[in-house]
Motif scaffolding. Structure first.
Motif, PDB file in Angstrom:
ATOM      1  N   ARG A 266     -24.025  30.583  18.439  1.00  0.00           N
ATOM      2  CA  ARG A 266     -23.713  29.872  19.816  1.00  0.00           C
ATOM      3  C   ARG A 266     -22.377  30.585  20.080  1.00  0.00           C
ATOM      4  O   ARG A 266     -21.255  30.491  19.559  1.00  0.00           O
ATOM      5  CB  ARG A 266     -23.705  28.471  19.858  1.00  0.00           C
ATOM      6  CG  ARG A 266     -23.263  27.532  20.898  1.00  0.00           C
ATOM      7  CD  ARG A 266     -23.160  26.208  20.866  1.00  0.00           C
ATOM      8  NE  ARG A 266     -22.401  25.637  19.866  1.00  0.00           N
ATOM      9  CZ  ARG A 266     -22.214  24.373  19.639  1.00  0.00           C
ATOM     10  NH1 ARG A 266     -22.961  23.515  20.426  1.00  0.00           N
ATOM     11  NH2 ARG A 266     -21.281  23.954  18.882  1.00  0.00           N
ATOM     12  N   GLY A 267     -22.316  31.010  21.500  1.00  0.00           N
ATOM     13  CA  GLY A 267     -20.845  31.500  22.051  1.00  0.00           C
ATOM     14  C   GLY A 267     -20.633  32.958  21.523  1.00  0.00           C
ATOM     15  O   GLY A 267     -19.581  33.268  21.838  1.00  0.00           O
ATOM     16  N   ALA A 268     -21.322  33.549  20.974  1.00  0.00           N
ATOM     17  CA  ALA A 268     -21.075  35.053  20.607  1.00  0.00           C
ATOM     18  C   ALA A 268     -21.732  35.893  21.831  1.00  0.00           C
ATOM     19  O   ALA A 268     -22.270  35.416  22.597  1.00  0.00           O
ATOM     20  CB  ALA A 268     -21.959  35.275  19.237  1.00  0.00           C
ATOM     21  N   GLU A 273     -18.536  38.848  18.245  1.00  0.00           N
ATOM     22  CA  GLU A 273     -18.968  38.899  16.692  1.00  0.00           C
ATOM     23  C   GLU A 273     -18.374  39.868  16.124  1.00  0.00           C
ATOM     24  O   GLU A 273     -18.062  39.787  15.039  1.00  0.00           O
ATOM     25  CB  GLU A 273     -20.383  39.245  16.605  1.00  0.00           C
ATOM     26  CG  GLU A 273     -21.173  40.243  17.041  1.00  0.00           C
ATOM     27  CD  GLU A 273     -21.600  40.165  18.890  1.00  0.00           C
ATOM     28  OE1 GLU A 273     -22.275  40.937  19.068  1.00  0.00           O
ATOM     29  OE2 GLU A 273     -20.897  39.256  19.461  1.00  0.00           O
ATOM     30  N   TYR A 298     -10.714  35.514  27.042  1.00  0.00           N
ATOM     31  CA  TYR A 298     -11.243  34.312  26.433  1.00  0.00           C
ATOM     32  C   TYR A 298     -10.162  33.135  25.951  1.00  0.00           C
ATOM     33  O   TYR A 298      -9.332  33.442  25.404  1.00  0.00           O
ATOM     34  CB  TYR A 298     -12.104  34.458  25.334  1.00  0.00           C
ATOM     35  CG  TYR A 298     -13.171  35.521  25.385  1.00  0.00           C
ATOM     36  CD1 TYR A 298     -14.216  35.053  26.021  1.00  0.00           C
ATOM     37  CD2 TYR A 298     -13.188  36.763  24.971  1.00  0.00           C
ATOM     38  CE1 TYR A 298     -15.503  35.944  26.150  1.00  0.00           C
ATOM     39  CE2 TYR A 298     -14.138  37.695  25.067  1.00  0.00           C
ATOM     40  CZ  TYR A 298     -15.384  37.287  25.748  1.00  0.00           C
ATOM     41  OH  TYR A 298     -16.331  38.301  26.240  1.00  0.00           O
ATOM     42  N   ARG A 302     -12.025  28.317  23.238  1.00  0.00           N
ATOM     43  CA  ARG A 302     -13.255  28.928  22.963  1.00  0.00           C
ATOM     44  C   ARG A 302     -13.134  29.593  21.619  1.00  0.00           C
ATOM     45  O   ARG A 302     -14.348  29.524  20.974  1.00  0.00           O
ATOM     46  CB  ARG A 302     -13.627  29.663  24.081  1.00  0.00           C
ATOM     47  CG  ARG A 302     -14.983  30.301  24.039  1.00  0.00           C
ATOM     48  CD  ARG A 302     -15.664  31.364  25.021  1.00  0.00           C
ATOM     49  NE  ARG A 302     -16.838  31.921  24.591  1.00  0.00           N
ATOM     50  CZ  ARG A 302     -17.269  32.833  25.373  1.00  0.00           C
ATOM     51  NH1 ARG A 302     -16.869  33.200  26.619  1.00  0.00           N
ATOM     52  NH2 ARG A 302     -18.332  33.458  24.845  1.00  0.00           N
ATOM     53  N   LEU A 303     -12.260  30.470  21.283  1.00  0.00           N
ATOM     54  CA  LEU A 303     -12.365  31.106  20.188  1.00  0.00           C
ATOM     55  C   LEU A 303     -12.142  30.361  18.867  1.00  0.00           C
ATOM     56  O   LEU A 303     -13.039  30.517  17.855  1.00  0.00           O
ATOM     57  CB  LEU A 303     -11.243  32.374  20.255  1.00  0.00           C
ATOM     58  CG  LEU A 303     -11.292  33.231  21.389  1.00  0.00           C
ATOM     59  CD1 LEU A 303      -9.962  33.860  21.129  1.00  0.00           C
ATOM     60  CD2 LEU A 303     -12.482  34.019  21.222  1.00  0.00           C
ATOM     61  N   ARG A 305     -13.505  27.284  18.620  1.00  0.00           N
ATOM     62  CA  ARG A 305     -14.924  26.768  18.553  1.00  0.00           C
ATOM     63  C   ARG A 305     -15.715  27.578  17.996  1.00  0.00           C
ATOM     64  O   ARG A 305     -16.621  27.469  17.232  1.00  0.00           O
ATOM     65  CB  ARG A 305     -15.438  26.005  19.918  1.00  0.00           C
ATOM     66  CG  ARG A 305     -14.542  24.913  20.334  1.00  0.00           C
ATOM     67  CD  ARG A 305     -15.278  24.372  21.441  1.00  0.00           C
ATOM     68  NE  ARG A 305     -15.104  24.817  22.674  1.00  0.00           N
ATOM     69  CZ  ARG A 305     -14.331  24.835  23.678  1.00  0.00           C
ATOM     70  NH1 ARG A 305     -13.133  24.112  23.307  1.00  0.00           N
ATOM     71  NH2 ARG A 305     -14.310  25.513  24.645  1.00  0.00           N
ATOM     72  N   LEU A 306     -15.775  28.803  18.452  1.00  0.00           N
ATOM     73  CA  LEU A 306     -16.567  29.971  17.768  1.00  0.00           C
ATOM     74  C   LEU A 306     -16.043  30.159  16.345  1.00  0.00           C
ATOM     75  O   LEU A 306     -17.421  30.468  15.779  1.00  0.00           O
ATOM     76  CB  LEU A 306     -16.201  31.287  18.735  1.00  0.00           C
ATOM     77  CG  LEU A 306     -17.217  32.542  18.106  1.00  0.00           C
ATOM     78  CD1 LEU A 306     -18.516  32.481  18.457  1.00  0.00           C
ATOM     79  CD2 LEU A 306     -16.543  33.842  18.690  1.00  0.00           C
ATOM     80  N   ASP A 309     -18.108  27.450  14.885  1.00  0.00           N
ATOM     81  CA  ASP A 309     -19.556  27.554  14.895  1.00  0.00           C
ATOM     82  C   ASP A 309     -19.929  28.650  13.791  1.00  0.00           C
ATOM     83  O   ASP A 309     -21.212  28.524  13.206  1.00  0.00           O
ATOM     84  CB  ASP A 309     -20.055  27.927  16.063  1.00  0.00           C
ATOM     85  CG  ASP A 309     -19.984  26.874  17.098  1.00  0.00           C
ATOM     86  OD1 ASP A 309     -20.120  25.915  16.756  1.00  0.00           O
ATOM     87  OD2 ASP A 309     -20.187  27.143  18.346  1.00  0.00           O
TER      88      ASP A 309
END
Length: 395
Positions: A266-268, A273, A298, A302-303, A305-306, A309
């Motif tokens: 999610r979010g990639a 990636e 970004y 957000r990063l 959270r990535l 995840d």
């Protein structure tokens, strides 16, 4: 206003949160339910204290019922976080949603939300992005063209989340009234402190920093006495989050991933990636990792959270869009009958909920994995499987 809901992290529960609960009682709330982040938190980390400690603190200060905002949905964008919380509180039967805001008036927040949900907003946003603005600035500028004043509202953190709550209520058709309350004493995410009604107030982030640098006693001026006693006991038992263990665990797990595996998260996408794969191979700490990932395109949040995840293998597809169950973490006995009217499966046993169908099982397993990871990042590492064996807190 009868059954009021709050969406919170209580990371940790502090005197500002207790003040909010008192304000709701003064305004006539007969029952207060809290939807609380579990396992992980929205900033892309783990909570400083385990769920049971935070639940007990909330119940002791006046909450009647605490349900989980499950981990995959807690570590998500403001839009996803708000949508999940609104969905759960609406399913529980809350008639009012209360939250802190820099602008404690429903009308301007609702107007901004309506603009963001309008059919004309995507084109307005695209135009601003094409002008070279970063996403957050472009979003605010686009909203301003449709709703004068929206840009100012979208500059402050509590208003931003409040607007997302409004959007979620609008999109879900939730039968909840808005009750924005003034944020008092201390600004969100700063080291500023304040005082209201003789009580010292500080932001949760400032309290966490104090605890990490000075120990649990440093939280005492900003935390209710009953909560402080719970926190002291938790610290003595090694239950506080250990930043060094978190850092090591994140890097260890990330270094086992391939670019192909990271691309399914999610979010990639858009090469993130590959950037994450390269950064994880070189970073010495998790903060070093965040620095290596930084880009103008970004937001840091957000990063972060990535990264989490990736650690938890949260997939881009397969997870239900909204939480499919209500997991009760704690309650006063008088509030338990409310669960009979829930619109989605509800209960105090994650295993019992997960066994009802595959959709619930998928969400429950993701939640359990995040709780296991959180317990790995404590000063005293805890056993796995806690989410499936934990007992509800009853007062």
């Amino acid at each position: 206003m009868n059954f009021v809901g709050i969406i919170a992290e209580y990371d940790p529960f502090h005197s500002g949160h207790a003040l909010q609960l008192r304000m709701l009682r003064q305004r006539g709330a007969s029952t207060i339910a809290v939807c609380m982040s579990t396992g992980v938190v929205q900033r892309g980390g783990v909570p400083i204290l385990p769920e049971a400690v935070r639940v007990r603190a909330a119940l002791a200060a006046g909450a009647d019922l605490v349900v989980a905002l499950p981990a995959p949905y807690a570590n998500a964008s403001a839009e996803q976080f708000a949508a999940a919380g609104v969905h759960l509180l609406a399913a529980l039967g809350c008639d009012t949603l209360a939250f802190g805001a820099e602008t404690p008036e429903p009308a301007p927040l609702q107007a901004a939300a309506a603009a963001l949900c309008s059919a004309t907003f995507p084109a307005a946003l695209r135009s601003q992005l094409e002008s070279g603005l970063p996403f957050a600035a472009a979003r605010a500028a686009a909203a301003e063209t449709l709703c004068p004043g929206a840009a100012d509202l979208l500059q402050t953190p509590n208003n931003i989340l409040g607007i997302e709550y409004c959007k979620a209520i609008l999109r879900q058709g939730a039968a909840m009234q808005l009750l924005p309350l003034p944020r008092l004493g201390a600004a969100h995410g700063t080291a500023q402190t304040g005082q209201v009604q003789g009580q010292a107030l500080a932001s949760a982030s400032h309290i966490r920093q104090l605890v990490h640098t000075q120990g649990i006693k440093a939280a005492s001026p900003f935390v209710p006495q009953a909560a402080m006693e719970l926190y002291r006991q938790a610290a003595e038992q090694g239950q506080l989050a250990d930043p060094e263990k978190f850092s090591t665990a994140v890097l260890t797990l990330l270094r086992t991933k391939t670019p192909e595996q990271l691309s399914t998260l999610r979010g990639a996408g858009e090469g993130l990636e590959n950037r994450l794969y390269a950064a994880a191979r070189e970073a010495e700490t998790v903060n070093d990792l965040y620095d290596r990932l930084k880009t103008k395109r970004y937001p840091t949040a957000r990063l972060r959270r990535l990264v989490l995840d990736a650690v938890l293998d949260v997939p881009a597809a397969g997870l239900p869009a909204l939480p499919p169950y209500l997991l009760v973490l704690g309650a006063k006995h008088s509030a338990l009958p409310l669960l009979k009217h829930a619109k989605i499966p509800a209960g105090a046993s994650l295993a019992g909920l997960a066994g009802q169908d595959q959709k619930l099982q998928i969400a429950a397993d993701m939640h359990s994995k995040a709780v296991d990871f959180s317990l790995l990042c404590r000063y005293k590492i805890q056993p796995m499987g806690h989410a499936y064996t934990a007992h509800v807190v009853l007062l």
